[in-house]
Design a protein around this motif. Structure first.
Motif, mmCIF file in Angstrom:
data_model
loop_
_atom_site.group_PDB
_atom_site.id
_atom_site.type_symbol
_atom_site.label_atom_id
_atom_site.label_comp_id
_atom_site.label_asym_id
_atom_site.label_seq_id
_atom_site.Cartn_x
_atom_site.Cartn_y
_atom_site.Cartn_z
ATOM 1 N N LYS A 233 0.845 -1.212 0.000
ATOM 2 C CA LYS A 233 0.000 0.000 0.000
ATOM 3 C C LYS A 233 0.870 1.246 0.000
ATOM 4 O O LYS A 233 2.010 1.229 0.473
ATOM 5 N N ILE A 234 0.319 2.349 -0.505
ATOM 6 C CA ILE A 234 1.050 3.620 -0.515
ATOM 7 C C ILE A 234 1.048 4.193 0.895
ATOM 8 O O ILE A 234 -0.007 4.288 1.535
ATOM 9 N N PRO A 236 0.794 7.008 3.564
ATOM 10 C CA PRO A 236 -0.002 8.254 3.451
ATOM 11 C C PRO A 236 0.842 9.465 3.047
ATOM 12 O O PRO A 236 0.396 10.278 2.234
ATOM 13 N N TYR A 238 3.217 9.722 1.066
ATOM 14 C CA TYR A 238 3.653 9.713 -0.344
ATOM 15 C C TYR A 238 2.486 9.691 -1.330
ATOM 16 O O TYR A 238 2.704 9.640 -2.533
ATOM 17 N N GLU A 239 1.237 9.745 -0.804
ATOM 18 C CA GLU A 239 0.070 9.602 -1.685
ATOM 19 C C GLU A 239 0.034 10.646 -2.802
ATOM 20 O O GLU A 239 -0.241 10.330 -3.960
ATOM 21 N N GLU A 240 0.336 11.889 -2.439
ATOM 22 C CA GLU A 240 0.254 12.973 -3.423
ATOM 23 C C GLU A 240 1.293 12.783 -4.541
ATOM 24 O O GLU A 240 0.987 12.890 -5.732
ATOM 25 N N TYR A 242 2.761 10.009 -5.372
ATOM 26 C CA TYR A 242 2.396 8.792 -6.107
ATOM 27 C C TYR A 242 1.382 9.127 -7.207
ATOM 28 O O TYR A 242 1.549 8.730 -8.370
ATOM 29 N N LYS A 243 0.358 9.895 -6.845
ATOM 30 C CA LYS A 243 -0.688 10.260 -7.830
ATOM 31 C C LYS A 243 -0.085 11.085 -8.954
ATOM 32 O O LYS A 243 -0.366 10.873 -10.133
#
Ligand code: CP
Length: 318
Positions: A233-234, A236, A238-240, A242-243
């Motif tokens: 899972k990504i 949290p 690094y979510e931005e 990653y997108k």
């Protein structure tokens, strides 16, 4: 003394000699002949980062050349406790050749500046010359000679691996097109870029049809950092990023649809490790045109040529 760092210091003839050595030694291995040219010779392998292929290919390569290799990493040595320059100078007293997978190429360049034993950059933030030479060997084999490779394409991110591959291609007269919406900033080497630009052989476009037309080989490498993930899972934080990266790079994913549509004859290459579903799809890895496992194996054959050349023992290989 010879060193292998960026390929800037190697001529076309040097690269051709290394490829020739690699091919000869590989043929002897296939014929069941011994290639133990380096008895009592030791390679010191210093890893500041993880590796599968680089460690395996150098260790097995030295064994098959009749020599020995010693693996060192940061955790189990004194490198984290003291001045790296002092440790390196001590380390060099024990071996005949030094391979470094360093966080920063500056450390490799410093080791080479002592000029005590040949030094190899085994993947820094800017270069991966062993990968480039292994890739040339693979393309030469699949095209029945490197002179038959006319055009290759690099998809995704411009980075350390593409740097040394494009310079190697420019030196050998092979066109390389980069379809890369972003450059990994730490990999930039203006001098290397200038050397490539001056040949007119290395170009860039974001038009995939134009890039892939008449390609002999299509390469890619990772554009997601594995530190973004935990348990599949990504994380949290690094979510931005990653997108952002997914949106930017996804159109440049190496997949079967792209190959079948624009260059159905092109061979598929990836230096590995593959991040399936990101820079490369499962159907590209398993595609009939994929040569990625030959590419992985050829790291060993190429590096045998590199080692013999660096030690100036090419005359032993008949
Ligand atoms: N291609 C490559 O250098 O692989 P490793 O990181 O596994 O050594």
């Amino acid at each position: 003394m010879r060193h292998l760092i960026s390929l800037k210091e190697q001529s076309k003839e040097d690269i051709s000699t290394i490829l020739d050595l690699a091919a000869k030694i590989k043929a002897k291995r296939s014929a069941g002949e011994l290639t133990n040219y380096l008895p009592n010779q030791t390679m010191i392998m210093l890893f500041q980062k993880s590796s599968t292929r680089t460690r395996l290919s150098f260790e097995t390569g030295m064994t098959e050349l009749g020599g020995h290799s010693i693996f060192l990493d940061k955790k189990t040595t004194q490198f984290s406790l003291t001045d790296a320059s002092d440790e390196i100078q001590a380390v060099m007293r024990f071996g005949h050749i030094l391979m470094m997978r360093a966080q920063e190429v500056a450390d490799v360049e410093q080791a080479a500046s002592f000029d005590r034993i040949p030094v190899i950059d085994a993947c820094s933030e800017k270069y991966h010359p062993c990968q480039a030479i292994g890739d040339l060997l693979t393309m030469a084999e699949h095209s029945n000679g490197i002179e038959n490779v006319k055009k290759i394409v690099w998809l995704g991110i411009e980075n350390n691996v593409s740097n040394t591959l494009k310079l190697a291609c420019a030196k050998l007269g092979i066109k390389m097109v980069l379809a890369t919406p972003k450059v990994h900033e730490v990999s930039v080497d203006e001098e290397l870029n200038k050397m490539c630009d001056e040949t007119g052989l290395v170009t860039k476009t974001l038009d995939l049809e134009e890039a892939l037309k008449n390609a002999d080989y299509v390469h890619t490498d990772t554009w997601m950092d594995m530190e973004f993930f935990e348990g599949g899972k990504i994380k949290p934080e690094y979510e931005e990023e990653y997108k952002k990266r997914n949106e930017l790079f996804k159109p440049y994913q190496l997949n079967a649809e792209l190959i079948d549509k624009y260059c159905p004859e092109a061979k598929i290459m990836h230096c590995m490790p593959c991040h399936v579903g990101y820079e490369i799809s499962r159907d590209a890895i398993d595609h009939k045109n994929s040569v990625i496992y030959d590419q992985a194996e050829n790291r060993m054959h190429a590096q045998k040529g590199i080692i013999m050349w660096l030690l100036e023992k090419e005359d032993l290989v008949k």
